[in-house]
Design an enzyme around this catalytic site. Structure first.
Site, PDB file in Angstrom:
ATOM      1  N   GLN A 191     -28.021  12.656 -45.767  1.00  0.00           N
ATOM      2  CA  GLN A 191     -26.811  11.650 -45.543  1.00  0.00           C
ATOM      3  C   GLN A 191     -27.061  10.998 -44.230  1.00  0.00           C
ATOM      4  OE1 GLN A 191     -22.784  12.738 -47.319  1.00  0.00           O
ATOM      5  NE2 GLN A 191     -23.673  14.474 -46.801  1.00  0.00           N
ATOM      6  N   VAL A 238     -28.948   9.812 -40.521  1.00  0.00           N
ATOM      7  CA  VAL A 238     -29.855   8.564 -40.297  1.00  0.00           C
ATOM      8  C   VAL A 238     -30.637   8.943 -39.100  1.00  0.00           C
ATOM      9  CG1 VAL A 238     -28.282   6.940 -41.160  1.00  0.00           C
ATOM     10  CG2 VAL A 238     -27.824   7.498 -38.867  1.00  0.00           C
ATOM     11  N   ASP A 239     -30.708  10.187 -38.748  1.00  0.00           N
ATOM     12  CA  ASP A 239     -31.592  10.769 -37.762  1.00  0.00           C
ATOM     13  C   ASP A 239     -32.942  10.880 -38.551  1.00  0.00           C
ATOM     14  OD1 ASP A 239     -29.928  13.669 -37.918  1.00  0.00           O
ATOM     15  OD2 ASP A 239     -31.762  13.616 -38.464  1.00  0.00           O
ATOM     16  N   HIS A 277     -28.120   7.285 -46.720  1.00  0.00           N
ATOM     17  CA  HIS A 277     -27.396   6.404 -45.903  1.00  0.00           C
ATOM     18  C   HIS A 277     -28.164   5.442 -45.246  1.00  0.00           C
ATOM     19  CE1 HIS A 277     -23.748   9.003 -46.627  1.00  0.00           C
ATOM     20  NE2 HIS A 277     -24.100   8.568 -47.656  1.00  0.00           N
ATOM     21  N   CYS A 306     -32.928  -7.196 -42.614  1.00  0.00           N
ATOM     22  CA  CYS A 306     -32.281  -8.666 -42.640  1.00  0.00           C
ATOM     23  C   CYS A 306     -31.642  -8.871 -43.541  1.00  0.00           C
ATOM     24  CB  CYS A 306     -33.805  -9.618 -42.385  1.00  0.00           C
ATOM     25  SG  CYS A 306     -33.028 -11.496 -42.706  1.00  0.00           S
ATOM     26  N   CYS A 346     -38.156 -13.757 -41.344  1.00  0.00           N
ATOM     27  CA  CYS A 346     -37.822 -15.288 -41.758  1.00  0.00           C
ATOM     28  C   CYS A 346     -37.086 -15.883 -40.520  1.00  0.00           C
ATOM     29  CB  CYS A 346     -36.496 -15.352 -42.917  1.00  0.00           C
ATOM     30  SG  CYS A 346     -34.963 -14.414 -42.340  1.00  0.00           S
ATOM     31  N   SER A 352     -19.425  18.106 -45.003  1.00  0.00           N
ATOM     32  CA  SER A 352     -18.033  18.433 -45.096  1.00  0.00           C
ATOM     33  C   SER A 352     -17.413  18.273 -46.355  1.00  0.00           C
ATOM     34  CB  SER A 352     -17.089  17.650 -44.022  1.00  0.00           C
ATOM     35  OG  SER A 352     -17.206  16.210 -44.521  1.00  0.00           O
ATOM     36  N   ALA A 363     -26.278  26.285 -39.112  1.00  0.00           N
ATOM     37  CA  ALA A 363     -27.067  26.225 -39.731  1.00  0.00           C
ATOM     38  C   ALA A 363     -28.528  26.810 -39.325  1.00  0.00           C
ATOM     39  CB  ALA A 363     -27.570  24.660 -39.660  1.00  0.00           C
TER      40      ALA A 363
HETATM   41  C1  BV8 Z   1     -20.596   3.750 -52.448  1.00  0.00           C
HETATM   42  C2  BV8 Z   1     -23.490   5.233 -42.229  1.00  0.00           C
HETATM   43  C3  BV8 Z   1     -20.616   2.710 -54.703  1.00  0.00           C
HETATM   44  C4  BV8 Z   1     -24.505   5.510 -41.311  1.00  0.00           C
HETATM   45  C5  BV8 Z   1     -21.807   6.589 -43.831  1.00  0.00           C
HETATM   46  C6  BV8 Z   1     -15.767   7.852 -55.326  1.00  0.00           C
HETATM   47  C7  BV8 Z   1     -16.994   7.406 -55.756  1.00  0.00           C
HETATM   48  C8  BV8 Z   1     -17.767   6.529 -55.147  1.00  0.00           C
HETATM   49  C9  BV8 Z   1     -17.176   6.136 -53.929  1.00  0.00           C
HETATM   50  C10 BV8 Z   1     -16.205   6.536 -53.274  1.00  0.00           C
HETATM   51  C11 BV8 Z   1     -15.495   7.342 -54.077  1.00  0.00           C
HETATM   52  N1  BV8 Z   1     -14.456   7.508 -53.348  1.00  0.00           N
HETATM   53  C12 BV8 Z   1     -14.448   6.805 -52.000  1.00  0.00           C
HETATM   54  C13 BV8 Z   1     -15.402   6.181 -52.172  1.00  0.00           C
HETATM   55  C14 BV8 Z   1     -15.847   5.100 -51.199  1.00  0.00           C
HETATM   56  C15 BV8 Z   1     -16.697   5.523 -49.962  1.00  0.00           C
HETATM   57  C16 BV8 Z   1     -16.077   7.080 -49.604  1.00  0.00           C
HETATM   58  O1  BV8 Z   1     -16.977   8.165 -49.946  1.00  0.00           O
HETATM   59  N2  BV8 Z   1     -15.150   7.198 -48.768  1.00  0.00           N
HETATM   60  C17 BV8 Z   1     -14.750   8.268 -48.212  1.00  0.00           C
HETATM   61  C18 BV8 Z   1     -14.342   8.315 -46.734  1.00  0.00           C
HETATM   62  C19 BV8 Z   1     -13.394   8.788 -49.329  1.00  0.00           C
HETATM   63  N3  BV8 Z   1     -17.961   5.954 -50.067  1.00  0.00           N
HETATM   64  C20 BV8 Z   1     -18.743   4.946 -49.915  1.00  0.00           C
HETATM   65  O2  BV8 Z   1     -18.514   3.804 -49.715  1.00  0.00           O
HETATM   66  C21 BV8 Z   1     -20.267   4.954 -50.283  1.00  0.00           C
HETATM   67  N4  BV8 Z   1     -20.810   3.941 -51.151  1.00  0.00           N
HETATM   68  O3  BV8 Z   1     -19.670   4.652 -52.940  1.00  0.00           O
HETATM   69  O4  BV8 Z   1     -20.810   2.613 -53.268  1.00  0.00           O
HETATM   70  C22 BV8 Z   1     -21.559   3.658 -55.368  1.00  0.00           C
HETATM   71  C23 BV8 Z   1     -21.006   4.908 -55.834  1.00  0.00           C
HETATM   72  C24 BV8 Z   1     -21.980   5.489 -56.568  1.00  0.00           C
HETATM   73  C25 BV8 Z   1     -23.307   5.281 -56.785  1.00  0.00           C
HETATM   74  C26 BV8 Z   1     -23.595   3.925 -56.426  1.00  0.00           C
HETATM   75  C27 BV8 Z   1     -22.769   3.100 -55.554  1.00  0.00           C
HETATM   76  C28 BV8 Z   1     -21.227   4.612 -49.133  1.00  0.00           C
HETATM   77  C29 BV8 Z   1     -20.951   5.932 -48.219  1.00  0.00           C
HETATM   78  C30 BV8 Z   1     -21.933   5.983 -46.977  1.00  0.00           C
HETATM   79  C31 BV8 Z   1     -21.016   5.460 -45.665  1.00  0.00           C
HETATM   80  N5  BV8 Z   1     -21.988   5.564 -44.441  1.00  0.00           N
HETATM   81  N6  BV8 Z   1     -22.612   6.530 -42.376  1.00  0.00           N
HETATM   82  C32 BV8 Z   1     -24.157   6.241 -39.967  1.00  0.00           C
HETATM   83  O5  BV8 Z   1     -23.239   5.819 -39.367  1.00  0.00           O
HETATM   84  O6  BV8 Z   1     -24.410   7.560 -40.256  1.00  0.00           O
HETATM   85  S1  BV8 Z   1     -20.986   7.858 -43.970  1.00  0.00           S
HETATM   86  C33 BV8 Z   1     -21.057   9.051 -42.705  1.00  0.00           C
HETATM   87  O7  BV8 Z   1     -20.474  10.347 -43.407  1.00  0.00           O
HETATM   88  C34 BV8 Z   1     -22.248   9.629 -42.416  1.00  0.00           C
HETATM   89  O8  BV8 Z   1     -23.501   9.031 -43.036  1.00  0.00           O
HETATM   90  C35 BV8 Z   1     -22.418  11.197 -42.443  1.00  0.00           C
HETATM   91  O9  BV8 Z   1     -23.508  11.619 -42.993  1.00  0.00           O
HETATM   92  C36 BV8 Z   1     -21.560  11.134 -43.729  1.00  0.00           C
HETATM   93  C37 BV8 Z   1     -20.784  12.633 -44.176  1.00  0.00           C
HETATM   94  O10 BV8 Z   1     -20.463  13.207 -43.409  1.00  0.00           O
HETATM   95  P1  BV8 Z   1     -21.001  14.602 -43.035  1.00  0.00           P
HETATM   96  O11 BV8 Z   1     -22.733  14.465 -42.910  1.00  0.00           O
HETATM   97  O12 BV8 Z   1     -20.732  15.501 -44.096  1.00  0.00           O
HETATM   98  O13 BV8 Z   1     -20.451  14.738 -41.578  1.00  0.00           O
HETATM   99  P2  BV8 Z   1     -19.132  15.636 -41.456  1.00  0.00           P
HETATM  100  O14 BV8 Z   1     -18.944  15.533 -39.919  1.00  0.00           O
HETATM  101  O15 BV8 Z   1     -18.004  15.027 -42.277  1.00  0.00           O
HETATM  102  O16 BV8 Z   1     -19.093  17.007 -41.621  1.00  0.00           O
HETATM  103  C38 BV8 Z   1     -20.195  17.894 -40.969  1.00  0.00           C
HETATM  104  C39 BV8 Z   1     -20.167  19.383 -41.566  1.00  0.00           C
HETATM  105  O17 BV8 Z   1     -20.970  20.127 -40.842  1.00  0.00           O
HETATM  106  C40 BV8 Z   1     -18.561  19.953 -41.448  1.00  0.00           C
HETATM  107  O18 BV8 Z   1     -18.454  20.359 -42.557  1.00  0.00           O
HETATM  108  C41 BV8 Z   1     -18.928  21.167 -40.268  1.00  0.00           C
HETATM  109  O19 BV8 Z   1     -18.078  22.200 -40.412  1.00  0.00           O
HETATM  110  C42 BV8 Z   1     -20.410  21.448 -40.460  1.00  0.00           C
HETATM  111  N7  BV8 Z   1     -21.273  21.819 -39.101  1.00  0.00           N
HETATM  112  C43 BV8 Z   1     -20.863  21.487 -37.944  1.00  0.00           C
HETATM  113  N8  BV8 Z   1     -21.694  22.150 -36.963  1.00  0.00           N
HETATM  114  C44 BV8 Z   1     -22.523  22.770 -38.001  1.00  0.00           C
HETATM  115  C45 BV8 Z   1     -22.056  22.776 -39.231  1.00  0.00           C
HETATM  116  N9  BV8 Z   1     -22.888  23.359 -40.205  1.00  0.00           N
HETATM  117  C46 BV8 Z   1     -23.746  24.346 -39.675  1.00  0.00           C
HETATM  118  N10 BV8 Z   1     -24.294  24.571 -38.724  1.00  0.00           N
HETATM  119  C47 BV8 Z   1     -23.734  23.785 -37.607  1.00  0.00           C
HETATM  120  N11 BV8 Z   1     -23.766  24.057 -36.163  1.00  0.00           N
END
Ligand code: BV8
Length: 225
Positions: free
Chosen positions: A88, A90-91, A106, A114, A136, A174, A216
């Protein structure tokens, strides 16, 4: 040999110094998602969104892969079967750590898109609103990342990999964002063993057969080796 499918999230890059999203002082505590990670937010204020991604692109360019990224690359090199890494993130730290064929569902900070003609190219360090498309010429360019409400990349391939997986691991996520958060159920339905490797239990922890909680850079090399 069983196919291994691995999903990673921001937590795998945390120890490389890149921010996560939902931890305390996470990225989403400083920037409302709807302002910087939706097409509507980009249409409203492209300068804010380009600046948000320029900052993250600069940070990512300075970051180094950590022991967890390198352990997954080792797994790909040493395991006799197929190891598919879906991220997920983007790095580009998986690639910098030696991984191959990483599926960036993602998108990637290092790529630009574009909206007018669909052309993709290596993003410059700094992108500005209305930069002309190199193909373009139209000023409809943006970071090549998938925002909320947009369809993630590689979904057909990902569903196919999950359907054939013998082992599924989610690392550093998460479990809040779909469709990635549903991958564990898809893999389990196909008979895969499922394991969560995360600092703390994710919101989908109960979907996993096995959990290993910790940083991790500790739990991933232990699990791989
Ligand atoms: C879509 C952009 C339709 C780039 C991001 C049900 C079904 C389908 C869709 C939905 C649904 N319910 C809701 C939706 C819509 C929505 C969604 O999920 N909303 C959520 C908020 C409820 N989803 C969408 O819109 C997606 N598109 O569904 O299209 C479709 C469906 C199916 C098939 C085809 C089409 C698009 C989602 C993408 C959004 N873009 N980012 C960027 O800016 O980076 S999302 C964003 O969250 C990032 O990409 C990130 O990667 C992603 C997930 O977050 P995590 O990576 O989990 O990061 P987080 O901080 O949350 O957690 C970090 C974890 O690491 C924690 O648990 C922590 O404890 C742990 N941690 C911390 N330090 C450490 C560690 N673990 C180990 N070691 C450590 N040191």
């Amino acid at each position: 040999m069983d196919k291994i499918v691995i999903l990673t999230g921001a937590g795998i890059s945390a120890e490389s110094g890149l921010g996560t999203f939902r931890d305390k002082d996470g990225i989403w505590t400083r920037y409302p998602i709807e302002d910087v990670a939706t097409p509507e937010g980009f249409a409203r204020n492209p300068a804010l969104v380009q600046d948000f991604y320029n900052q993250r692109r600069a940070q990512a360019a300075k970051a180094q892969p950590n022991a967890a990224h390198r352990a997954l690359a080792r797994l790909q090199a040493d395991y006799a079967g197929e190891v598919v890494i879906v991220t997920q993130n983007v790095d580009a730290l998986h690639e910098a750590g030696g991984a191959r064929g990483v599926l960036h569902m993602h998108g990637e900070l290092a790529r630009a898109l574009c909206n007018a003609c669909g052309h993709r190219w290596d993003a410059p360090e700094v992108m500005a609103p209305a930069d002309p498309c190199p193909a373009c010429g139209r000023p409809e360019t943006r970071p090549d990342v998938v925002w909320f409400g947009e369809i993630p990349y590689h979904m057909d391939d990902i569903w196919t990999h999950l359907g054939g997986a013998g082992l599924f691991a989610a690392i550093g996520t998460s479990g809040n964002v779909y469709p990635a958060a549903a991958f564990v159920q898809e893999a389990a339905a196909a008979g895969a063993h499922t394991v969560e490797l995360n600092l703390e239990p994710s919101v989908t922890v109960s979907d996993f057969a096995e959990t290993r909680h910790g940083a991790a850079t500790e739990v991933v090399p232990d699990w791989v080796d």
